[in-house]
Design an enzyme around this catalytic site. Sequence first.
Site, PDB file in Angstrom:
ATOM      1  CE  LYS A 204       0.751   1.818   3.443  1.00 55.62           C
ATOM      2  NZ  LYS A 204       1.966   2.256   4.172  1.00 55.62           N
TER       3      LYS A 204
ATOM      4  CE1 TYR B 258      -1.968  -0.145   7.686  1.00 57.44           C
ATOM      5  CE2 TYR B 258      -0.620   1.809   7.368  1.00 57.44           C
ATOM      6  CZ  TYR B 258      -0.747   0.430   7.374  1.00 57.44           C
ATOM      7  OH  TYR B 258       0.315  -0.368   7.049  1.00 57.44           O
TER       8      TYR B 258
HETATM    9  P1  NDP Z   1      12.501   1.292   2.428  1.00 53.59           P
HETATM   10  O1  NDP Z   1      13.087   2.595   2.001  1.00 53.59           O
HETATM   11  O2  NDP Z   1      12.972   0.720   3.698  1.00 53.59           O
HETATM   12  O3  NDP Z   1      12.771   0.203   1.291  1.00 53.59           O
HETATM   13  C1  NDP Z   1      12.418   0.412  -0.042  1.00 53.59           C
HETATM   14  C2  NDP Z   1      13.343  -0.413  -0.927  1.00 53.59           C
HETATM   15  O4  NDP Z   1      12.932  -0.211  -2.271  1.00 53.59           O
HETATM   16  C3  NDP Z   1      14.808   0.022  -0.899  1.00 53.59           C
HETATM   17  O5  NDP Z   1      15.533  -0.582   0.142  1.00 53.59           O
HETATM   18  C4  NDP Z   1      15.309  -0.426  -2.249  1.00 53.59           C
HETATM   19  O6  NDP Z   1      15.630  -1.811  -2.191  1.00 53.59           O
HETATM   20  C5  NDP Z   1      14.068  -0.318  -3.136  1.00 53.59           C
HETATM   21  N1  NDP Z   1      14.138   0.855  -4.023  1.00 53.59           N
HETATM   22  C6  NDP Z   1      14.074   0.797  -5.370  1.00 53.59           C
HETATM   23  N2  NDP Z   1      14.169   2.019  -5.894  1.00 53.59           N
HETATM   24  C7  NDP Z   1      14.290   2.879  -4.878  1.00 53.59           C
HETATM   25  C8  NDP Z   1      14.436   4.292  -4.800  1.00 53.59           C
HETATM   26  N3  NDP Z   1      14.457   5.063  -5.905  1.00 53.59           N
HETATM   27  N4  NDP Z   1      14.540   4.850  -3.581  1.00 53.59           N
HETATM   28  C9  NDP Z   1      14.495   4.103  -2.470  1.00 53.59           C
HETATM   29  N5  NDP Z   1      14.367   2.754  -2.478  1.00 53.59           N
HETATM   30  C10 NDP Z   1      14.266   2.147  -3.673  1.00 53.59           C
HETATM   31  O7  NDP Z   1      10.927   1.474   2.421  1.00 53.59           O
HETATM   32  P2  NDP Z   1       9.855   0.583   3.171  1.00 53.59           P
HETATM   33  O8  NDP Z   1      10.277  -0.827   3.131  1.00 53.59           O
HETATM   34  O9  NDP Z   1       9.547   1.168   4.482  1.00 53.59           O
HETATM   35  O10 NDP Z   1       8.554   0.808   2.243  1.00 53.59           O
HETATM   36  C11 NDP Z   1       8.404   0.161   0.996  1.00 53.59           C
HETATM   37  C12 NDP Z   1       6.911   0.033   0.658  1.00 53.59           C
HETATM   38  O11 NDP Z   1       6.282  -0.745   1.660  1.00 53.59           O
HETATM   39  C13 NDP Z   1       6.135   1.350   0.590  1.00 53.59           C
HETATM   40  O12 NDP Z   1       5.183   1.293  -0.431  1.00 53.59           O
HETATM   41  C14 NDP Z   1       5.445   1.428   1.941  1.00 53.59           C
HETATM   42  O13 NDP Z   1       4.247   2.173   1.915  1.00 53.59           O
HETATM   43  C15 NDP Z   1       5.181  -0.040   2.214  1.00 53.59           C
HETATM   44  N6  NDP Z   1       5.118  -0.342   3.656  1.00 53.59           N
HETATM   45  C16 NDP Z   1       4.062  -1.067   4.123  1.00 53.59           C
HETATM   46  C17 NDP Z   1       3.960  -1.380   5.447  1.00 53.59           C
HETATM   47  C18 NDP Z   1       2.833  -2.195   5.954  1.00 53.59           C
HETATM   48  O14 NDP Z   1       2.697  -2.345   7.151  1.00 53.59           O
HETATM   49  N7  NDP Z   1       2.015  -2.762   5.084  1.00 53.59           N
HETATM   50  C19 NDP Z   1       4.955  -0.911   6.416  1.00 53.59           C
HETATM   51  C20 NDP Z   1       6.062  -0.206   5.824  1.00 53.59           C
HETATM   52  C21 NDP Z   1       6.111   0.066   4.481  1.00 53.59           C
HETATM   53  P3  NDP Z   1      16.798  -2.437  -3.092  1.00 53.59           P
HETATM   54  O15 NDP Z   1      18.049  -1.761  -2.631  1.00 53.59           O
HETATM   55  O16 NDP Z   1      16.736  -3.864  -2.775  1.00 53.59           O
HETATM   56  O17 NDP Z   1      16.471  -2.133  -4.520  1.00 53.59           O
END
Ligand code: NDP
Length: 408
Positions: free
Chosen positions: A174, A259
């Site tokens: 989401k 949410y």
């Molecule tokens: P993070 O920043 O921790 O991780 C995102 C990952 O996406 C990065 O580590 C990277 O992984 C990849 N990525 C690819 N392109 C980019 C870019 N341009 N900039 C940054 N990261 C990039 O974010 P979150 O994990 O917190 O959030 C990711 C998604 O999950 C969002 O959509 C958020 O809303 C959702 N979310 C949902 C939750 C829930 O409870 N359902 C809780 C937290 C987040 P790599 O290096 O491997 O490419």
Amino acid sequence: MPLKKFKSGTSHVGIIQLVSTSFHLYFFIITIKRSDMNTRRKFIKTFASSAFAIPMAVQAGTGIIAPEERILPQEKVLRVALMGLGSYAGRVADAMQACKRAKITGLISGTPAKLKSWQTKYGVPEKNCYNYENFDQIKSNPEIDAVYVITPNALHRDQVIRIAKAGKHVICEKPMGINAKEGEAMVQACKDANVKLLIGYRMHFEPKTLEIVRMRSNNELGKILFFQGLSGFRIGDPGQWRLKKDLAGGGAMMDIGIYSVNGARYMVGEEPVWVTAQETKTDPQKFKEGVDETITFQLGFPGGAIASCLSTYSMNNLDKFFLNGDKGFGELQPATGYGPIMGRTHKGELTHPHVTHQTVQMDEMAAIILDNKKAIVPVDGEEGLKDLKIIDAIYQAVRSGQKVTLKL
Ligand code: NDP
């Protein structure tokens, strides 16, 4: 183990079914006894996927499969590639270690060092690892059934469409995209490719949440008149992608306010028909143009209920749902954190045991994808799209100061 549960909690019909099933099986086994091993193996395989398979037990009152009963040994497992190895993907990956019906078989990342360490940690072979340039090649990888997209919001649309075109099912975090137009394109692409699209709404499988949903749909709360949703936290690092419009698509509303948007719908049990909204900004440096800091919004429902909600990136201790009807109430606080979720109704405390949300979510999503199971509260692309239509309308109401009509 499921057999024991089936026997003990049971009606006469259940016993008759069991006896009749055993009777048929006895003759089936006698018939194949003299044939060769291959036939027997074939029989075991057929039995596992056939109507003989004994139904799994469900957790009382929730409709979700109880943790200890979540699998028959022969059931198919959903093989998932995780895309975007960031902080939430780490939580999902750890939770999936306890899954009975879903396992990690692939990884997609833009960071080679992460691919290496995650491969080792989760036992994923090199041949199932991809980057953002070459992941379309999953099309010819028979060890991946679905991809879970866990990247920044504005990347979801293109990534989901590419996965659909590669013929794999998609689970997308989401918000599913950054506006309804994107959501529509994603839903259409998955329809065209004949793959399923599910959105990572983990609360839709949470037992205390489902108990209030059950009570409301059984009319135990009476006519629903009011919902309050408070969703917020104080965001840190000003440099993170969540505060960049081009990657986040907005601010708190996209990330945490969603949410309350989503919760208002499944708690009230209707689709809203209008929205009004107001924005306040205390720090225009941190929350630039197009990145909302705090929005209050109100939703009107066809049955006469109203919702009053808050979405913010500047206050902690805001995670509460309150649903009020003319016969009773249901309350969750915290309502959407990783848990334990706490709740009570006019009948007393909710005592359902804590479950790791992402473990149950992934097992249930496997059943939705592999067995066409229907979720009690939907988690499909259309569900995500409805939230984006409401968020579009909230932003429109903020800009215009007018009440915006919704047609979901
Ligand atoms: P993070 O920043 O921790 O991780 C995102 C990952 O996406 C990065 O580590 C990277 O992984 C990849 N990525 C690819 N392109 C980019 C870019 N341009 N900039 C940054 N990261 C990039 O974010 P979150 O994990 O917190 O959030 C990711 C998604 O999950 C969002 O959509 C958020 O809303 C959702 N979310 C949902 C939750 C829930 O409870 N359902 C809780 C937290 C987040 P790599 O290096 O491997 O490419």
